[in-house]
Design an enzyme around this catalytic site. Structure first.
Site, PDB file in Angstrom:
ATOM      1  CG  ASP A  85       8.755   8.293  10.500  1.00  0.00           C
ATOM      2  OD1 ASP A  85       8.819   9.373  11.145  1.00  0.00           O
ATOM      3  OD2 ASP A  85       7.776   7.528  10.551  1.00  0.00           O
ATOM      4  CB  ALA A 132       1.181   6.841  10.013  1.00  0.00           C
ATOM      5  CG  ASP A 146       6.751  -6.948  -3.136  1.00  0.00           C
ATOM      6  OD1 ASP A 146       6.728  -8.169  -2.843  1.00  0.00           O
ATOM      7  OD2 ASP A 146       6.032  -6.110  -2.565  1.00  0.00           O
ATOM      8  CD  GLU A 185      10.497   3.576  16.266  1.00  0.00           C
ATOM      9  OE1 GLU A 185       9.268   3.668  16.496  1.00  0.00           O
ATOM     10  OE2 GLU A 185      10.958   3.547  15.117  1.00  0.00           O
ATOM     11  CG  HIS A 203       7.144   5.366  14.253  1.00  0.00           C
ATOM     12  ND1 HIS A 203       7.483   4.067  14.569  1.00  0.00           N
ATOM     13  CD2 HIS A 203       6.128   5.264  13.358  1.00  0.00           C
ATOM     14  CE1 HIS A 203       6.696   3.231  13.909  1.00  0.00           C
ATOM     15  NE2 HIS A 203       5.867   3.947  13.158  1.00  0.00           N
ATOM     16  CB  ALA A 214       9.480   0.081   6.459  1.00  0.00           C
ATOM     17  NE  ARG A 215       6.712  -1.215  12.687  1.00  0.00           N
ATOM     18  CZ  ARG A 215       5.787  -0.328  12.317  1.00  0.00           C
ATOM     19  NH1 ARG A 215       6.133   0.753  11.641  1.00  0.00           N
ATOM     20  NH2 ARG A 215       4.515  -0.509  12.638  1.00  0.00           N
ATOM     21  NE  ARG A 226      -1.798  -1.691   3.607  1.00  0.00           N
ATOM     22  CZ  ARG A 226      -1.878  -2.897   4.161  1.00  0.00           C
ATOM     23  NH1 ARG A 226      -2.813  -3.718   3.762  1.00  0.00           N
ATOM     24  NH2 ARG A 226      -1.056  -3.283   5.105  1.00  0.00           N
ATOM     25  CB  ILE A 227       3.382   2.545   2.377  1.00  0.00           C
ATOM     26  CG1 ILE A 227       2.306   2.622   3.462  1.00  0.00           C
ATOM     27  CG2 ILE A 227       4.340   3.724   2.470  1.00  0.00           C
ATOM     28  CD1 ILE A 227       2.825   2.424   4.879  1.00  0.00           C
TER      29      ILE A 227
HETATM   30  N1  LIG Z   1       6.466   5.130   9.684  1.00  0.00           N
HETATM   31  C1  LIG Z   1       5.187   4.907   9.912  1.00  0.00           C
HETATM   32  O1  LIG Z   1       4.519   5.696  10.576  1.00  0.00           O
HETATM   33  C2  LIG Z   1       4.534   3.705   9.295  1.00  0.00           C
HETATM   34  C3  LIG Z   1       3.139   3.701   9.149  1.00  0.00           C
HETATM   35  C4  LIG Z   1       2.534   2.632   8.526  1.00  0.00           C
HETATM   36  C5  LIG Z   1       3.284   1.544   8.093  1.00  0.00           C
HETATM   37  N2  LIG Z   1       4.630   1.553   8.280  1.00  0.00           N
HETATM   38  C6  LIG Z   1       5.429   0.425   7.807  1.00  0.00           C
HETATM   39  O2  LIG Z   1       5.470   0.494   6.393  1.00  0.00           O
HETATM   40  C7  LIG Z   1       5.667  -0.816   5.861  1.00  0.00           C
HETATM   41  C8  LIG Z   1       4.727  -1.077   4.705  1.00  0.00           C
HETATM   42  O3  LIG Z   1       3.373  -0.960   5.093  1.00  0.00           O
HETATM   43  P1  LIG Z   1       2.214  -1.282   4.014  1.00  0.00           P
HETATM   44  O4  LIG Z   1       0.922  -0.859   4.613  1.00  0.00           O
HETATM   45  O5  LIG Z   1       2.589  -0.759   2.668  1.00  0.00           O
HETATM   46  O6  LIG Z   1       2.302  -2.873   4.018  1.00  0.00           O
HETATM   47  P2  LIG Z   1       1.828  -3.882   2.860  1.00  0.00           P
HETATM   48  O7  LIG Z   1       1.622  -5.191   3.539  1.00  0.00           O
HETATM   49  O8  LIG Z   1       0.717  -3.301   2.046  1.00  0.00           O
HETATM   50  O9  LIG Z   1       3.118  -3.959   1.899  1.00  0.00           O
HETATM   51  C9  LIG Z   1       4.299  -4.609   2.239  1.00  0.00           C
HETATM   52  C10 LIG Z   1       4.916  -5.122   0.952  1.00  0.00           C
HETATM   53  O10 LIG Z   1       6.216  -5.646   1.251  1.00  0.00           O
HETATM   54  C11 LIG Z   1       6.417  -6.782   0.434  1.00  0.00           C
HETATM   55  N3  LIG Z   1       7.489  -7.608   0.971  1.00  0.00           N
HETATM   56  C12 LIG Z   1       7.456  -8.532   1.944  1.00  0.00           C
HETATM   57  N4  LIG Z   1       8.677  -9.074   2.115  1.00  0.00           N
HETATM   58  C13 LIG Z   1       9.499  -8.470   1.227  1.00  0.00           C
HETATM   59  C14 LIG Z   1      10.882  -8.587   0.929  1.00  0.00           C
HETATM   60  N5  LIG Z   1      11.664  -9.472   1.583  1.00  0.00           N
HETATM   61  N6  LIG Z   1      11.393  -7.795  -0.035  1.00  0.00           N
HETATM   62  C15 LIG Z   1      10.621  -6.902  -0.691  1.00  0.00           C
HETATM   63  N7  LIG Z   1       9.300  -6.768  -0.462  1.00  0.00           N
HETATM   64  C16 LIG Z   1       8.754  -7.518   0.494  1.00  0.00           C
HETATM   65  C17 LIG Z   1       5.046  -7.475   0.420  1.00  0.00           C
HETATM   66  O11 LIG Z   1       4.926  -8.345  -0.687  1.00  0.00           O
HETATM   67  C18 LIG Z   1       4.113  -6.277   0.309  1.00  0.00           C
HETATM   68  O12 LIG Z   1       3.828  -5.978  -1.041  1.00  0.00           O
HETATM   69  C19 LIG Z   1       5.528  -1.755   7.056  1.00  0.00           C
HETATM   70  O13 LIG Z   1       6.830  -2.050   7.533  1.00  0.00           O
HETATM   71  C20 LIG Z   1       4.835  -0.940   8.094  1.00  0.00           C
HETATM   72  O14 LIG Z   1       5.144  -1.409   9.380  1.00  0.00           O
HETATM   73  C21 LIG Z   1       5.264   2.613   8.870  1.00  0.00           C
END
Ligand SMILES: NC(=O)c1ccc[n+]([C@@H]2O[C@H](COP(=O)([O-])OP(=O)(O)OC[C@H]3O[C@@H](n4cnc5c(N)ncnc54)[C@H](O)[C@@H]3O)[C@@H](O)[C@H]2O)c1
Length: 293
Positions: A221, A248, A135, A226, A245, A196-197, A115-116
């Site tokens: 971020d 979002a 991906d 944390e 962080h 991401a994390r 999604r992101i």
């Molecule tokens: N900073 C923030 O405030 C914040 C907020 C929301 C989400 N996040 C983080 O953002 C990240 C993505 O969130 P999202 O909603 O897009 O998740 P999502 O599940 O929609 O997308 C994650 C994608 O990563 C892919 N993936 C999994 N393993 C992989 C690998 N080894 N190599 C490459 N791609 C791989 C999956 O196929 C999927 O398409 C997560 O880590 C989430 O924790 C951070």
């Protein structure tokens, strides 16, 4: 929270760890909703064993995080933090030799096209960047159909990218992905952006790559531990831009997450929760989720 747990049928949680010890104090619990999408603070197997459904708020924060990733790319490539600090210190200095870059014409590697990552890729394309996607779970023709270049070979792609932006989850298979080998494979002078994390990144290896000049900068971020209790070594480097962080947590993002978490909780107990929000979907399949709460 401990006082409320014995009576709780559901929990909406943001960062608090949901672990076995907490679950032991919550005998009635049937539903947990993460206010957000990452669920690395939740012991999913422990929930599933108890038949407790875990949901997230998909899409509610994707726009906000994608914009933040672009902001970090711009902050690094335009050195906004340095310039701002300089002007405030009274230095209205235009460097004779520019150290800033356009995003247009750059190559960006998006790791994780969810999604992101998908939204970030579209924003990068709108800025005129060439977008590479790694991906392993998204078919190459899907990536191509979106107008991006699929790159199954991560190491080769790292050598081509001016900016690498992380958008994959942190779990047992991905934790520590950005270590010495990953960083060494990145193009000299390139930038790392992590919204991401923090646990995806080996911070000591990142610090070494930045100190050696191999990487030109990092926009983070998220950090490994944390909340930050004491300044981490990376903060000693001017080439690092850090936010706490908050990617979002725009006013709109928080409102969307709150409404989605409340809506999921109401829907769960009304027996109409959309399965696309559920993480441990096996509970839906084996009928352990009651149709009506
Ligand atoms: N900073 C923030 O405030 C914040 C907020 C929301 C989400 N996040 C983080 O953002 C990240 C993505 O969130 P999202 O909603 O897009 O998740 P999502 O599940 O929609 O997308 C994650 C994608 O990563 C892919 N993936 C999994 N393993 C992989 C690998 N080894 N190599 C490459 N791609 C791989 C999956 O196929 C999927 O398409 C997560 O880590 C989430 O924790 C951070």
């Amino acid at each position: 929270m401990a006082d409320r747990l014995p009576d709780a049928d559901g929990i909406i949680v943001r960062g608090t760890p949901i672990d076995r010890a907490l679950l032991d104090g919550a005998p009635r619990l049937r539903f947990v909703c993460r206010h957000g999408v990452g669920y690395d603070n939740v012991d999913v197997p422990a929930l599933t064993e108890r038949g407790i459904v875990l949901a997230v708020t998909p899409d509610a924060n994707a726009t906000s995080v994608a914009e933040h990733a672009l902001m970090l790319m711009l902050a690094l490539s335009r050195r906004v933090v340095d310039f701002n600090a300089g002007v405030r210190a009274g230095n209205w200095v235009v460097p004779a030799e520019s150290r800033t870059s356009d995003l247009a014409g750059c190559t960006v590697l998006i790791v994780g096209l969810g999604r992101i990552g998908g939204r970030t890729a579209r924003l990068c394309a709108a800025f005129g960047m060439h977008v590479l996607i790694h991906d392993p779970y998204v078919p190459a023709n899907t990536v191509s159909a979106l107008g991006f270049e699929p790159v199954p070979d991560l190491a080769a792609a790292l050598g081509r990218a001016d900016i690498v932006s992380l958008h994959l989850p942190s779990d047992g298979t991905t934790r520590g992905t950005v270590g010495t080998a990953f960083l060494a494979a990145m193009k000299p002078g390139s930038l790392l952006v992590n919204t991401a994390r923090g646990t995806l990144v080996d911070e000591a290896a990142l610090e070494a790559a930045l100190r050696s000049g191999h990487l030109a900068g990092a926009g983070l971020d998220v950090i490994h531990d944390e909340p930050m209790r004491a300044p981490i070594p990376l903060l000693a480097l001017d080439s690092v831009v850090v936010t706490p962080h908050v990617a979002a947590s725009t006013r709109q993002g928080l409102r969307r997450m709150a409404l989605a978490a409340a809506g999921n909780t109401i829907d769960f107990f009304a027996g109409r929760l959309n399965p696309s929000a559920v993480i441990n979907r096996e509970l839906l399949a084996d009928g352990r989720q009651p149709a009506r709460g």
